[in-house]
Design a protein around this motif. Structure first.
Motif, PDB file in Angstrom:
ATOM      1  N   GLU A  57      -9.634 -47.561-102.756  1.00  0.00           N
ATOM      2  CA  GLU A  57     -10.055 -48.829-102.130  1.00  0.00           C
ATOM      3  C   GLU A  57      -9.045 -48.493-100.383  1.00  0.00           C
ATOM      4  O   GLU A  57      -7.877 -48.530-100.583  1.00  0.00           O
ATOM      5  CB  GLU A  57      -9.652 -50.386-102.476  1.00  0.00           C
ATOM      6  N   ALA A  58      -9.719 -48.830 -99.984  1.00  0.00           N
ATOM      7  CA  ALA A  58      -8.832 -48.420 -98.280  1.00  0.00           C
ATOM      8  C   ALA A  58      -7.421 -49.306 -97.716  1.00  0.00           C
ATOM      9  O   ALA A  58      -7.629 -50.634 -98.050  1.00  0.00           O
ATOM     10  CB  ALA A  58      -9.811 -48.278 -97.528  1.00  0.00           C
ATOM     11  N   PRO A  59      -6.552 -48.892 -98.065  1.00  0.00           N
ATOM     12  CA  PRO A  59      -5.745 -49.410 -97.374  1.00  0.00           C
ATOM     13  C   PRO A  59      -5.752 -50.528 -96.098  1.00  0.00           C
ATOM     14  O   PRO A  59      -5.908 -50.298 -95.472  1.00  0.00           O
ATOM     15  CB  PRO A  59      -4.560 -48.821 -97.610  1.00  0.00           C
ATOM     16  N   ASP A  60      -5.301 -51.622 -96.621  1.00  0.00           N
ATOM     17  CA  ASP A  60      -5.653 -52.152 -95.304  1.00  0.00           C
ATOM     18  C   ASP A  60      -4.412 -51.885 -94.152  1.00  0.00           C
ATOM     19  O   ASP A  60      -2.908 -52.175 -93.983  1.00  0.00           O
ATOM     20  CB  ASP A  60      -5.642 -53.758 -95.741  1.00  0.00           C
ATOM     21  N   PHE A  61      -4.331 -52.244 -92.447  1.00  0.00           N
ATOM     22  CA  PHE A  61      -3.367 -52.475 -91.992  1.00  0.00           C
ATOM     23  C   PHE A  61      -3.955 -52.838 -90.680  1.00  0.00           C
ATOM     24  O   PHE A  61      -4.979 -53.306 -90.595  1.00  0.00           O
ATOM     25  CB  PHE A  61      -3.282 -50.789 -90.597  1.00  0.00           C
ATOM     26  N   LEU A  91      -3.324 -53.209 -86.506  1.00  0.00           N
ATOM     27  CA  LEU A  91      -2.681 -52.953 -85.473  1.00  0.00           C
ATOM     28  C   LEU A  91      -3.622 -53.320 -84.297  1.00  0.00           C
ATOM     29  O   LEU A  91      -4.357 -53.831 -83.944  1.00  0.00           O
ATOM     30  CB  LEU A  91      -2.811 -50.990 -85.267  1.00  0.00           C
ATOM     31  N   HIS A 119      -5.836 -56.116 -85.099  1.00  0.00           N
ATOM     32  CA  HIS A 119      -7.532 -55.657 -85.770  1.00  0.00           C
ATOM     33  C   HIS A 119      -6.885 -55.203 -86.347  1.00  0.00           C
ATOM     34  O   HIS A 119      -5.890 -54.392 -86.814  1.00  0.00           O
ATOM     35  CB  HIS A 119      -8.124 -54.630 -84.966  1.00  0.00           C
ATOM     36  N   LEU A 165      -8.760 -53.751 -90.875  1.00  0.00           N
ATOM     37  CA  LEU A 165      -9.318 -53.071 -91.196  1.00  0.00           C
ATOM     38  C   LEU A 165     -10.599 -54.320 -92.191  1.00  0.00           C
ATOM     39  O   LEU A 165     -11.403 -54.016 -91.777  1.00  0.00           O
ATOM     40  CB  LEU A 165      -8.552 -52.251 -92.071  1.00  0.00           C
ATOM     41  N   LEU A 214      -0.479 -44.334 -94.641  1.00  0.00           N
ATOM     42  CA  LEU A 214      -1.061 -45.322 -95.470  1.00  0.00           C
ATOM     43  C   LEU A 214      -2.104 -44.106 -96.696  1.00  0.00           C
ATOM     44  O   LEU A 214      -2.249 -44.360 -97.396  1.00  0.00           O
ATOM     45  CB  LEU A 214      -2.027 -46.242 -95.045  1.00  0.00           C
ATOM     46  N   TYR A 215      -3.111 -43.092 -95.691  1.00  0.00           N
ATOM     47  CA  TYR A 215      -3.817 -42.744 -95.705  1.00  0.00           C
ATOM     48  C   TYR A 215      -3.557 -41.225 -95.668  1.00  0.00           C
ATOM     49  O   TYR A 215      -4.162 -39.641 -96.225  1.00  0.00           O
ATOM     50  CB  TYR A 215      -5.235 -42.522 -94.657  1.00  0.00           C
ATOM     51  N   GLY A 246     -15.143 -51.922 -98.310  1.00  0.00           N
ATOM     52  CA  GLY A 246     -13.910 -51.336 -98.456  1.00  0.00           C
ATOM     53  C   GLY A 246     -13.464 -50.680 -98.646  1.00  0.00           C
ATOM     54  O   GLY A 246     -12.413 -50.218 -99.675  1.00  0.00           O
ATOM     55  N   ILE A 247     -14.796 -49.725 -99.790  1.00  0.00           N
ATOM     56  CA  ILE A 247     -14.425 -48.601-100.499  1.00  0.00           C
ATOM     57  C   ILE A 247     -14.672 -47.083 -99.727  1.00  0.00           C
ATOM     58  O   ILE A 247     -15.195 -46.818 -99.055  1.00  0.00           O
ATOM     59  CB  ILE A 247     -15.361 -48.597-101.380  1.00  0.00           C
ATOM     60  N   VAL A 248     -14.113 -46.125-100.267  1.00  0.00           N
ATOM     61  CA  VAL A 248     -13.658 -45.253 -99.497  1.00  0.00           C
ATOM     62  C   VAL A 248     -14.339 -43.851-100.232  1.00  0.00           C
ATOM     63  O   VAL A 248     -14.967 -43.896-101.138  1.00  0.00           O
ATOM     64  CB  VAL A 248     -11.652 -44.225 -99.768  1.00  0.00           C
TER      65      VAL A 248
END
Lengths: 135, 202
Positions: free
Chosen positions: A103-107, A109, A117, A119, B32-33, B48-50
């Motif tokens: 699950e892509a970590p939200d941010f 910026l 904005h 994610l 984060l990444y 929202g999945i990588v």
């Protein structure tokens, strides 16, 4: 006064010592989102108990030793020389767990005009998150 | 990733992109990444999945092939770099068109296998860097510089930290003696894994 920073928050707290971050119950919640409960240092469903016999290192009266708790949770807590600015970071284990969940970590910026904005604003679209720099 | 908005402004205004361009003064995305250099990229699907974790985005490790006498890369090296870029851009276009059916999308197991692992030392470097950035903006440059030096020790593989905090040339680019020393000190060591993608040159 001292400043406590995390990746998403900034809080002013009463002056502190250089080698430890002691905060009262109100300030600790405002600065970190964690609270001290009878079962330990808690955020949401997670509670980290105080190690038996070490109570005085972690809490006394209404004060919580946030930097000691942070180290106990294997998260980085770093301070300026005078202890007037602290940064409380995320630990490697938590980062790895998040990345391996896929699950892509939200941010959030800013763009050039200062508009923010996140994610998650782009949910429903494919996102190529590409980095660059002027240097 | 830049120390302030004004460093990034001329590049963004000249490119005038149609996509959203963000300013990451604290290198939050690195933290984060688990990114170490630019350009790096992550592919994130509609939910929202990588589907492709952090990887170098269309560049390859050619710096040690720089011809100092000529002051340039040889045509062969530039051709290889161009091939890497074209392959990557082609894959991104394929994904834009075909979505989850693109052959460049990893399944969950493959995606997890490509996630770069963070260590306690790296996590500490990112926290220290963010404290340093705050002090730097407050004008406490000596303290900030000491913290940045500590970051470079804690996370030597992060060229994002190194290039952000080292001396810059008049052009604003971090390609001074220290940078080239760091490049050459890699010896035969691979800086980061080649992108795992059909058609990508080694």
């Amino acid at each position: 006064m001292a400043i406590v920073l995390t990746e998403t928050t900034k809080a002013d707290v009463p002056s502190n010592q250089a080698d430890a971050l002691w905060l009262n119950s109100t300030d600790v919640e405002a600065a970190t989102g964690w609270t001290l409960k009878p079962e330990g240092f808690c955020q949401g469903d997670i509670c980290v108990p105080i190690p038996p016999g070490r109570e005085a290192e972690f809490a006394k009266d209404d004060q919580v030793n946030v930097s000691t708790f942070w180290a106990h949770m294997n998260k980085p807590a770093v301070a300026s020389e005078a202890g007037d600015v602290w940064f409380l970071g995320e630990g490697a284990e938590s980062r790895n767990d998040t990345l391996l969940s896929l699950e892509a970590p939200d941010f959030t910026l800013p763009d050039l005009e200062g508009n923010m904005h996140s994610l998650t604003d782009f949910r429903g679209k494919r996102v190529l998150l590409a980095t660059w720099a002027s240097w | 990733m830049d120390a302030d908005v004004e460093a990034a402004r001329p590049w963004i205004e000249n490119a005038n992109p149609t996509y959203v361009t963000l300013i990451d003064r604290n290198h939050v995305l690195s933290s984060l990444y688990n990114m170490v250099n630019v350009p790096q990229a992550v592919w994130i699907d509609e939910n929202g999945i990588v589907v492709r974790p952090t990887e170098t985005a269309g560049s390859i490790d050619i710096l040690r092939d720089f011809d100092f006498e000529a002051g340039a890369f040889s045509p062969e090296v530039l051709e290889k770099a161009g091939e890497a870029k074209n392959t990557y851009v082609g894959a991104v276009k394929d994904w834009a068109i075909n979505g989850s059916d693109s052959r460049y999308v990893f399944d969950a197991d493959a995606a997890r296998a490509h996630v770069p692992a963070m260590t306690d030392q790296i996590a500490l470097a990112h926290a220290t860097f963010q404290l340093g950035q705050h002090l730097f903006r407050e004008g406490r440059t000596d303290e900030a510089d000491a913290l940045f030096a500590r970051c470079r020790e804690l996370h030597p593989a992060s060229w994002n930290i190194f290039r952000q905090t080292t001396e810059k040339e008049e052009t604003g680019i971090a390609v001074g003696e220290e940078f080239w020393g760091k490049v050459m000190s890699l010896g035969d060591e691979q800086y980061y894994a080649s992108v795992d993608m059909d058609g990508m040159p080694d």
